[in-house]
Write an enzyme that holds these catalytic residues in place. Structure first.
Site, short mmCIF file in Angstrom:
data_model
loop_
_atom_site.label_atom_id
_atom_site.label_comp_id
_atom_site.label_asym_id
_atom_site.label_seq_id
_atom_site.Cartn_x
_atom_site.Cartn_y
_atom_site.Cartn_z
CG ASP A 438 -1.75 1.14 1.41
OD1 ASP A 438 -2.41 1.53 0.42
OD2 ASP A 438 -1.96 1.71 2.45
CE LYS A 439 0.02 7.25 -2.81
NZ LYS A 439 0.16 8.25 -1.59
N GLY A 796 -5.11 3.74 -4.27
CA GLY A 796 -6.34 4.23 -4.63
C GLY A 796 -6.00 5.85 -5.09
CE LYS A 890 -5.05 -0.72 -2.16
NZ LYS A 890 -4.70 -0.11 -0.60
#
Length: 1262
Positions: A438-439, A796, A890
Site C-alpha cells: 500500500d502507499k 487508490g 487489491k
C-alpha cells in the site's frame, strides 16, 4: 397473557441460524402507549402477517470462542490430531505392533513416541482452550443493567435477549449490538470509541432514533412499545439498514443509530438501547471467523518428502517379505525326498495369502505372510521421524519470539515492537518473490501537512495564505489602506481576498471533525451574547470551550440559548500550533477587538488525517472551526474568523451531512448561513467526482494545478459550492427520508438522492496536502529490488501522484522505461498489452516499469487470457504501479499473481482496514502499525511499526528462518535414513528373518533424546551469514528462491549422504566383526563381542556422527550448540551404561517380566538379559574406539569434499558469468532512458562499462 406468551416465543425460544433469513423483526417494550387492548391493531405483534423470510426467533447473548468442553475435549482433540496423516500413520503402526503375536521389537518403541507427541499437543491445545474459556467467562459474566418494569436491574451479559432494553453508562462496554433509543443528551447524541473493532481511538457520534430520543428515564423507556425491522446479521461493520415502528409512526435506522458489541461509551452519561443482535449474531462475532489456513512452502515440501519415504517404506516391506520366501533359509529344497537342512524344521509351502507349515505328525494353518509383512512394517517404520512435527512446531513458536524480542524493530517514539500472529509462516519470510505494498500510511507517514491551495485559478503556498490580511468581507470595516498589502508589501486584490475567505470557510465547514478541550483546561463560566438573526427569546449563551475568552462589546440583540458539545480528549491529539489570536464569544458577524493571543491550544479529533490537516490549516489562516452548538434541538457549526486582525464568530445551522463513500468519492454538508439566511452546500472530494459536476469556476486552471501538485507527490482534493433554494432543499429532504426508510438497496437509493443535490456547483479550487515519506523507505525498496523481490505499489491515488511517490521512494528509477496501461478500454487493452509483449521480447539493455489503473484492471481480471498476458508483462518489469484501485481489486491482483503458472511466493503489506483483503490473500501478510487503526495489524501474519523494519524482517530474519527450518527438515530425514537403513542391510544377512539389529530402547530414544536437542538449538540460533552482511548485500536473499534448500536435488543429496553413512557404519562394523585370522578384531577380555554388541557399537557410532554432523554443518558455532552436541553424546553413553547395568529383584521380574524363577537361588536378574553389561564390554575394547574414529573420518570425508566443491564451484560459475557479461558489453555505451518525473525530459544518460556510475551532466530541466 396471550401476547406475553407469544412475545416470549417471539424473542427467545429458538437458536436457529440467522443465515436462512433476509431480515428480522425485534419487539421491544411492554407498554401499550394508551392503545389499551389494540396491541395487534398496527400489526406490531402479529407474527402471522410476516414474510416467511423474516426471522422472529433468536439466539441468546452467550459468547463462545472455546473449541472444547471438559467432556468433548478428549474425543474431539484426539480426533483432530489423528486426522493428520503422520499421526494416523503412526497410530496404525502402533496398533499393528500390538496385534502381532511375536513383534520383532517391543511395542513400546512405537507407542511411547506416539503417546508423547499426542500428549504434548493435547497439553498445548488444552491450555489454549482454557484461556479461551476464561475469556468467554469474563465476557459472559460481565455485569449489565437491564431495564425491566421501569427499573434498572443488575444482570449478566449472557442473559441479554433480543428485544431487551439495556442501560450502558459512561466508559462501559456495550454487551450486544444495540439500537440507540435515548441518551443523556436531549438531542439524542452520544459518543463511542471503536478501538476494539477497528483500532481507531477517535470518537464517533451515535444518535438515538427521533421517535424515542425524548425519553430520559427508565420509566419512560419502559412505557414504550414497538418493533424494529432490520437486516439479517452480517459481518459488514460499515452498513446497517432498518426502521423502527411505533404505532403509525415510522423512522429510518442506519449505522449512526447502531452501537456494536465491544465499543465503549465515552463523554455520554448513559445510553438506553434495544438489543437487536446478540451472541454469535453480533457483527463482532461475525467478523471473528477464522480465515483459511496458510501453509508454508516448507510444509508442502515436507509432505512430499513424507510421501517419498512412505513409498520407500512400502518398497522395503514388499522386497523383504518377497525375499524371505525366495531366498530365506526357511524355504528348503528337498534332496532325494529328504530335507537338506532337516534340523531347521519342516518345509514352508507358500500360497497367495498364507503359509502352511507341514509337520510330520499334523499340520498347522497360519497367516505367516501377513504377519511377516506387518513385522517388517514395524521394523522399517522408524525411517519416518515422528518427532519431526513436534520439533518443528516448537521451533517455529520459539523462533518467532526472536523476532518479537528484536530491539532493532522497536519504534523509539511509540515503544511498539513487532508482533507475530502466525508462527507457522516464519520461513515464508525468506521466500518472498513479489511484494505488494500500500502507499498511504505504509510508504508514507500518513501525517498530512497543508502545502498549497488553488483558489479561483490562482496558486497559493502555505506561507502566502498566512501572510494575507483580509478586510474585503462585507462584515468587516476597512480601517486603513494598508490592509490591501501583505507582510511582503505585495498588493492583493480585495476580490482575491473574498475568494480566499469563501474557500477557507468551505474547508472549515465541510468535514466531520470534532473539537475538544485538553484535560488541564477548566470549563469556563457561562458567557452571554446576543444575536440578530435567530429571533428567539433572550437566552444565556453557554460555551464549554478551550478558548480563553476576552470581553465582549455591548449588544442589545437577542440570541437563543446555546450549549457547546463537549468532546472528551483522553484519546485526542493536539494540533501542532496555536492560533495567532484567541477567538472570544461574540455575536454572529460582529467584531471583538479585546482578545488574548498565543495562549490557546485547540484540539481536533478526526477520523481522517486529511481532514484534520485541512481544519488545522484553516485555524492558522484565521478561519477556525470552533465546534458545534445546540439551540432548540438544532445544531450549529461555529467558526471564528480572525483574518482581518479582529475577531468575528459565525454560525451555520447544520441541515445535512452527506457522508463520504468510496463510490461517490466525495462528502458534502448542507448548511444555513444564520447571518444571510441562505442554504449553502459545500463539497470536497476527488477531482474526478467534483469537477464534472461543476457548471462554473476555474475548471481548466484548477485541473492544471491539480496535475502539477500530483507531479510533486501531493494529495489533492477539489472544493465546490452551490446555493440551494428552500423549495429545492425541502424536496431533497423528503426524497432522502423516503430513501432512508427503504430496507432494500437503501445505499443505492440514497446515492441517487445525493447525486441530484451535488450537481450544478461552482468550483472554488483545490487543496494540496503532503503525505511525507517514512524514514528509510527509499533504502528499503532499493534493497528489496536488489534482493530480487518484485515490488508492486497498490494505491487508490491518481496516476500522477502514484508515479511521483514511486520515483521519490526509489521504486521507479530514472533508468526505467515506463509502460503505461492506464485509461484503456475493452477494445484497446489487448492490442496495447501485445505491443508491450513485443517490446519486452526485443533484445535490449533497458529496464522497464509498468503502471496500470483500476479501470484497466477491471477488464483484465475478468478475462483469463488477459490475466495471463498481464502477468507475463508484469514479471518482466522491475517495478509495477497499480493506481485508482479499490480494496477488492487489491486482493484480486494478489490472487492473480499468487495463482499464476509460476506461483511466486507473495507478501502484502499495509496499514489500514482497506488493506486487510490483500493481506489475508497473500502467502505472507505484513501489517504496519500506522495511524489508520489496527485492522491490518490484527489480520497480518507479522506486524511491525515502520516500513523500514521490513529490511531486517525479510532480509535477515526471513533468510535465517528459511535456512534453519529447511536444514531442520533435511536433517531429520537424514539422521533417520543414516540410522535405520541398517535394518534393511541386516535383513539381507539374517535370511530376512524379521530380526532387529538395535534393541527396543535404542529405537525409542533415538529421535526423542539422543539427537533432538542439538538440531533444535541449531534451528534457533544458526546464522549462516551474519546480520551486517545480509543487510549490506541483499543479493544473499535470492540464493534460496523457489525453495532451493528443499528442492529434490538438495533432498537426494542429503539422502545420498545418509545412505553413505549407513553403508560405512554397517559394513565397516561387519568388517570389524568378520572372521579374520586370530579370531578377528572383536575380541576383548577373553570374550568375543556378540550380535548385540555389533548393534550397540554401530548405533553408538551413528549417534556420534549425526550429532557431530551438525557441528560440521553450522556456519556460526556457539557455546549452546557445542554443549548440546557434547551433552547428547555423553548422555547416550551414560544412559546406555546405566541401562545395561540395571538388575531388578526376582520378585519384580516374576511379576512384570514373566520370569519363571521359582526355586532359584538368584536374588536379582538383568532388566534386559540380551543387553546386560554389553556396552561395558564394547567400551573396554581399544579396537572399538580406534575403529569408531576411523569410521567417523571415512563417513564424513565425502561431506567435506562436497562442501568445498560446492563453495568454489559457485565462485567459479559467478566469475565466468561476470567475465562473459563484461565481454558482451562495450566499454562506453550510451542508451536512451525516458522518464516523466520531476519535470525531466527524455535525455541521454551516460553509464560506465561496469553499469554502476551515472553521469548526470547532460540532464536538464524542462
Amino acid at each position: 397473557m396471550e401476547f406475553k406468551k407469544r412475545k416470549q416465543k417471539f424473542r427467545f425460544s429458538s437458536k436457529k441460524s440467522a443465515r436462512w433469513f433476509k431480515k428480522r423483526v425485534v419487539v421491544f417494550g411492554s407498554g401499550n402507549n394508551g392503545k389499551g387492548g389494540e396491541e395487534d391493531g398496527d400489526g406490531i405483534h402479529d407474527t402471522h402477517q410476516l414474510d416467511p423470510d423474516t426471522q422472529v426467533e433468536f439466539c441468546d447473548n452467550t459468547i463462545r470462542s472455546a473449541k472444547y468442553t471438559i467432556f468433548t475435549f478428549w474425543f474431539l482433540n484426539l480426533f483432530e490430531q489423528f486426522r493428520r496423516v503422520a499421526n494416523f500413520y503412526f497410530l496404525i503402526v502402533a496398533v499393528v505392533q500390538l496385534s502381532l503375536p511375536s513383534p520383532p521389537v517391543s511395542p513400546f518403541t512405537s507407542v511411547f513416541p506416539l503417546v508423547f507427541v499426542v500428549i504434548v499437543t493435547m497439553i498445548k491445545q488444552g491450555y489454549e482452550d482454557i484461556c479461551r474459556h476464561r475469556s468467554d467467562r469474563e465476557i459472559n459474566l460481565a455485569p449489565v443493567n437491564l431495564v425491566i418494569d421501569g427499573k434498572d436491574k443488575n444482570s449478566k451479559s449472557k442473559d441479554i435477549k433480543v428485544g431487551d432494553i439495556v442501560l450502558v453508562k459512561m466508559n462501559e462496554t456495550f454487551p450486544a449490538d444495540l439500537v440507540v433509543l435515548a441518551t443523556s443528551s436531549p438531542s439524542g447524541k452520544g459518543y463511542v470509541m471503536t478501538a476494539n473493532l477497528d483500532g481507531e481511538t477517535n470518537l464517533k457520534p451515535v444518535f438515538a432514533t427521533k421517535l424515542t430520543k425524548q425519553c430520559q428515564s427508565g420509566e419512560e423507556i419502559s412505557s414504550l412499545y414497538g418493533k424494529i425491522e432490520c437486516e439479517s446479521p452480517n459481518p459488514n461493520l460499515n452498513n446497517f439498514t432498518g426502521r423502527i415502528r411505533m404505532g403509525v409512526e415510522v423512522a429510518a435506522l442506519n449505522l449512526e443509530n447502531l452501537v456494536l458489541r465491544g465499543t465503549k461509551l465515552r463523554n455520554t452519561e448513559y445510553v438506553y438501547g434495544c438489543a437487536v443482535y446478540t451472541g454469535r449474531d453480533t457483527k463482532m462475532s461475525k467478523n471473528s471467523k477464522i480465515t483459511a489456513n496458510k501453509f508454508s512452502t516448507v510444509e508442502k515440501s515436507m509432505n512430499k518428502f513424507l510421501l517419498f519415504f512412505m513409498g520407500l517404506l512400502i518398497f522395503e516391506i514388499v522386497f523383504s517379505t518377497t525375499m524371505k520366501y525366495i531366498v530365506g533359509i526357511d524355504v528348503q529344497e528337498k534332496s532325494d525326498d529328504a530335507l537338506k537342512h532337516w534340523y531347521l524344521g519342516s518345509v514352508l509351502e507358500i500360497t497367495a495369502l498364507r503359509a502352511n507349515y507341514l509337520y510330520l505328525s499334523k499340520g498347522r494353518f497360519d497367516f505367516q505372510v501377513t504377519e511377516d509383512f506387518f513385522s517388517y512394517l514395524v521394523i522399517y517404520n522408524y525411517i519416518i521421524p515422528i518427532s519431526l512435527y513436534v520439533t518443528l512446531e516448537f521451533q517455529k513458536f520459539v523462533g518467532s519470539l526472536f523476532l518479537v524480542w528484536d530491539k532493532d524493530l522497536v519504534d523509539p517514539v511509540t515503544l511498539e515492537g513487532p508482533k507475530c500472529n502466525s508462527s507457522d509462516l516464519n520461513e515464508e519470510l525468506g521466500q518472498i518473490e513479489v511484494l505488494f505494498s500500500d502507499k498511504t500510511g505504509t510508504l508514507t507517514e500518513n501525517i498530512m501537512i497543508f502545502k498549497e491551495a488553488s483558489i479561483r485559478g490562482r496558486k497559493y503556498k502555505y506561507e502566502e495564505l498566512l501572510q494575507i490580511v483580509d478586510h474585503s468581507d462585507s462584515s468587516f470595516t476597512l480601517n486603513t489602506e494598508d490592509s490591501l498589502f501583505d507582510s511582503n508589501g505585495s498588493y492583493r486584490d480585495p476580490m482575491d481576498e473574498s475568494d480566499i475567505l469563501q474557500f477557507l470557510r468551505a474547508i472549515a465547514l465541510c468535514h466531520t471533525v470534532q473539537v475538544g478541550r485538553t484535560a488541564d483546561q477548566p470549563k469556563p463560566e457561562p458567557i452571554h451574547a446576543m444575536s440578530n438573526r435567530l429571533g428567539l427569546p433572550k437566552p444565556k449563551l453557554k460555551f464549554k470551550t478551550p478558548l480563553r475568552i476576552g470581553k465582549n462589546k455591548s449588544d442589545t440583540k437577542q440570541v437563543s440559548q446555546f450549549q457547546f458539545i463537549d468532546i472528551p480528549l483522553d484519546t485526542a491529539v493536539s494540533s501542532s500550533g496555536n492560533p495567532a489570536v484567541t477567538p472570544a464569544a461574540t455575536p454572529c458577524g460582529q467584531e471583538n477587538s479585546a482578545f488574548e493571543s498565543d495562549e490557546i491550544e485547540i484540539i481536533y479529533n478526526a477520523a481522517s488525517p486529511d481532514e484534520k490537516a485541512l481544519v488545522e490549516a484553516c485555524l492558522k489562516f484565521g478561519v477556525g472551526f470552533a465546534g458545534e452548538v445546540e439551540a432548540d434541538n438544532k445544531n450549529y457549526f461555529t467558526i471564528d474568523e480572525t483574518r482581518s486582525g479582529s475577531h468575528a464568530k459565525r454560525y451555520y445551522e447544520k441541515l445535512q451531512v452527506l457522508e463520504f463513500d468510496s463510490t461517490r468519492k466525495r462528502m458534502s454538508v448542507i448548511l444555513r448561513d444564520v447571518d444571510k439566511d441562505e442554504i449553502i452546500l459545500f463539497t470536497k472530494g476527488a477531482e474526478s467526482s467534483i469537477i464534472p459536476r461543476c457548471k462554473d469556476g476555474p475548471v481548466l486552471e484548477t485541473n492544471q494545478h491539480i496535475d502539477e501538485y500530483a507531479l510533486v507527490g501531493l494529495r489533492t482534493l477539489a472544493v465546490a459550492t452551490r446555493q440551494i433554494s428552500e423549495q429545492e432543499y425541502n424536496i431533497f429532504n423528503m426524497k432522502l427520508a423516503e430513501a432512508a426508510q427503504s430496507l432494500e438497496s437503501r445505499e443505492a437509493k440514497i446515492r441517487e438522492v445525493y447525486d441530484v443535490i451535488e450537481n450544478e456547483m461552482v468550483l472554488l479550487g483545490a487543496t494540496a496536502v503532503e503525505d511525507k515519506l517514512q524514514d528509510g523507505v527509499k533504502d528499503t525498496l532499493e534493497k528489496m529490488s536488489a534482493a530480487g523481490i518484485l515490488v508492486w505499489i497498490l494505491t487508490g491515488d491518481k496516476k500522477e501522484t502514484a508515479v511521483n511517490i514511486s520515483y521519490s521512494c526509489g521504486h521507479l528509477q530514472p533508468r526505467h522505461r515506463l509502460l503505461d496501461l492506464t485509461g484503456q478500454t475493452s477494445m484497446s487493452i489487448k492490442s496495447t498489452m501485445e505491443l508491450f509483449i513485443s517490446k519486452l521480447a526485443e533484445p535490449t539493455n533497458e529496464d522497464f516499469g509498468l503502471i496500470v489503473d483500476g479501470q484497466a484492471l477491471a477488464i483484465i481480471l475478468a478475462d483469463q487470457e488477459y490475466k495471463n498476458i498481464f502477468f507475463e508483462i508484469s514479471m518482466k518489469c522491475e517495478s509495477v504501479i497499480c493506481c485508482r484501485m479499490s480494496p477488492l481489486q487489491k486482493s484480486e491482483v494478489v490472487s492473480m499473481v499468487k495463482n499464476s503458472k509460476l506461483a511466486p511466493t507473495t507478501a502484502a503489506i499495509g496499514d489500514g482496514g482497506n488493506d486487510v483483503a490483500m493481506i489475508q490473500e497473500a502467502h505472507v501478510g505484513l501489517g504496519i502499525m500506522g495511524k489508520e487503526g489496527r485492522a491490518a495489524v490484527r489480520a497480518a501474519d507479522f506486524a511491525f511499526p515502520k516500513f523500514k523494519h521490513l529490511q531486517k524482517v525479510v532480509l535477515v530474519h526471513g533468510h535465517w528462518y528459511y535456512y534453519r527450518v529447511s536444514l531442520l527438515v533435511q536433517y531429520f530425514f537424514y539422521k533417520n535414513v543414516a540410522c535405520f537403513s541398517c535394518q534393511q542391510y541386516y535383513a539381507i544377512f539374517n535370511s530376512f528373518s524379521t530380526q532387529t539389529v538395535f534393541d527396543s530402547l535404542s529405537l525409542t530414544l533415538y529421535n526423542i533424546c539422543y539427537t533432538s536437542l542439538p538440531i533444535f538449538l541449531f534451528s534457533l540460533m544458526e546464522q549462516n551469514i551474519d546480520k551486517a552482511r545480509l543487510l549490506e548485500n541483499p543479493s544473499f536473499y535470492r540464493r534460496h528462491f523457489r525453495n532451493k534448500l528443499l528442492s529434490w536435488r538438495e533432498f537426494f543429496l542429503w539422502f545420498s549422504q545418509a545412505l553413505w553413512h549407513s553403508l560405512v557404519f554397517f559394513f565397516g562394523w561387519m568388517l570389524f566383526w568378520s572372521d579374520l585370522q586370530y579370531g578377528g578384531l572383536n575380541y576383548t577380555l577373553g570374550v568375543n563381542l556378540d550380535l548385540v554388541s555389533f548393534g550397540t557399537a554401530m548405533y553408538a557410532s551413528i549417534v556420534t556422527l549425526v550429532n557431530l554432523r551438525l557441528l560440521f554443518q553450522s556456519r556460526s558455532w556457539n557455546i549452546f550448540l557445542i554443549l548440546s552436541i557434547l551433552g547428547s553424546i555423553l548422555f547416550y553413553i551414560a544412559f546406555t551404561i546405566t541401562e545395561h547395568s540395571i538388575s531388578i529383584p526376582v520378585s519384580l521380574a516374576s511379576t512384570f517380566l514373566n520370569y519363571n524363577l521359582e526355586g532359584s537361588e538368584v536374588s536379582s536378574v538383568p532388566l534386559d538379559g540380551s543387553t546386560y553389561w554389553v556396552y561395558h564390554h564394547v567400551l573396554s575394547s581399544p579396537g572399538v574406539w580406534l575403529f569408531t574414529l576411523l569410521l567417523l573420518v571415512v563417513a564424513i570425508s565425502p561431506d567435506v569434499v562436497i562442501r568445498i566443491f560446492r563453495k568454489h564451484w559457485a565462485i567459479i560459475l559467478e566469475a565466468r558469468s561476470t567475465k562473459k557479461k563484461r565481454q558482451e558489453e562495450s566499454k562506453d555505451k550510451i542508451f536512451s532512458l525516458s522518464f516523466v518525473n520531476k519535470g525531466y525530459s527524455s535525455e541521454k544518460v551516460y553509464i560506465e562499462a561496469d553499469g554502476n556510475q551515472i553521469n548526470h551532466s547532460n540532464i536538464t530541466r524542462l
